[in-house]
Design a protein around this motif. Structure first.
Motif, PDB file in Angstrom:
ATOM      1  N   UNK A  13      10.658  46.210  68.999  1.00  0.00           N
ATOM      2  CA  UNK A  13      10.919  47.116  69.252  1.00  0.00           C
ATOM      3  C   UNK A  13      12.224  47.516  68.941  1.00  0.00           C
ATOM      4  N   UNK A  14      13.121  47.702  68.185  1.00  0.00           N
ATOM      5  CA  UNK A  14      14.522  48.550  67.856  1.00  0.00           C
ATOM      6  C   UNK A  14      14.249  49.689  67.750  1.00  0.00           C
ATOM      7  N   UNK A  15      15.201  50.237  68.759  1.00  0.00           N
ATOM      8  CA  UNK A  15      15.369  51.785  67.714  1.00  0.00           C
ATOM      9  C   UNK A  15      16.515  51.639  66.839  1.00  0.00           C
ATOM     10  N   UNK A  16      15.897  52.582  65.759  1.00  0.00           N
ATOM     11  CA  UNK A  16      16.477  52.737  64.570  1.00  0.00           C
ATOM     12  C   UNK A  16      17.594  53.211  64.513  1.00  0.00           C
ATOM     13  N   UNK A  68      12.465  51.669  64.781  1.00  0.00           N
ATOM     14  CA  UNK A  68      12.333  49.923  63.396  1.00  0.00           C
ATOM     15  C   UNK A  68      11.479  49.824  62.710  1.00  0.00           C
ATOM     16  N   UNK A  69      11.009  49.266  61.663  1.00  0.00           N
ATOM     17  CA  UNK A  69       9.898  48.488  60.809  1.00  0.00           C
ATOM     18  C   UNK A  69      10.400  47.489  60.817  1.00  0.00           C
ATOM     19  N   UNK A  70       9.126  46.864  61.999  1.00  0.00           N
ATOM     20  CA  UNK A  70       9.413  45.174  62.250  1.00  0.00           C
ATOM     21  C   UNK A  70       8.368  44.860  61.555  1.00  0.00           C
ATOM     22  N   UNK A  71       7.135  45.588  60.931  1.00  0.00           N
ATOM     23  CA  UNK A  71       6.113  44.810  60.078  1.00  0.00           C
ATOM     24  C   UNK A  71       5.891  44.025  58.786  1.00  0.00           C
TER      25      UNK A  71
END
Length: 153
Positions: A13-16, A68-71
């Protein structure tokens, strides 16, 4: 025997706010940006785009505005003004492609050309030749060998 469960990968998980590229939800993409698929539908290729300029967030991440989206289902957005029209193949390229596909779809034993590629490495011939029965006329192409015209030099 029951199947073993796949190991769940740890979600990074990365903050946006610290994401490298700007991210947009579906329906909020500004004018001038499109995905590769959208460019293809417009008849364009990426052209001079060196890489994505933004990320199109997946539907799941639309409910998580702070992350942030990492999918793998996320899309990368490219600039439309740097895109170029698709290249149109020349007649010689189309002829070479037709010859290559003809080799893959023609049975070496009976000489019939099918609408699909034959399993020549695994079986070595079409299914009727391998199984020993006569194919129905609708399964193969009724064509004469192509006539190759030489272009005047």
């Amino acid at each position: 025997m029951p199947r073993t469960r796949k190991q769940q990968r740890e979600a990074v998980r990365v903050p946006r706010s610290t994401a490298v590229l700007p991210e947009y939800d579906r329906g909020t993409v500004p004018e001038g940006l499109a995905t590769r698929r959208a460019l293809r539908e417009m008849g364009l290729s990426p052209g001079d785009n060196t890489g994505p300029v933004a990320i199109l967030r997946c539907r799941l991440c639309a409910t998580r505005p702070n992350w942030s989206c990492r999918h793998p289902t996320r899309g990368f957005l490219l600039r439309i003004d740097l895109a170029r029209p698709k290249r149109i193949p020349t007649l010689a390229q189309e002829l070479a492609l037709d010859r290559a596909l003809a080799v893959r779809s023609t049975c070496p034993k009976c000489g019939r050309r099918y609408d699909y590629c034959l399993p020549l490495r695994a079986v070595g011939s079409c299914d009727p030749c391998a199984q020993g029965y006569e194919p129905t006329p609708g399964t193969y192409v009724h064509t004469t060998p192509p006539v190759i015209h030489r272009l005047a030099a």
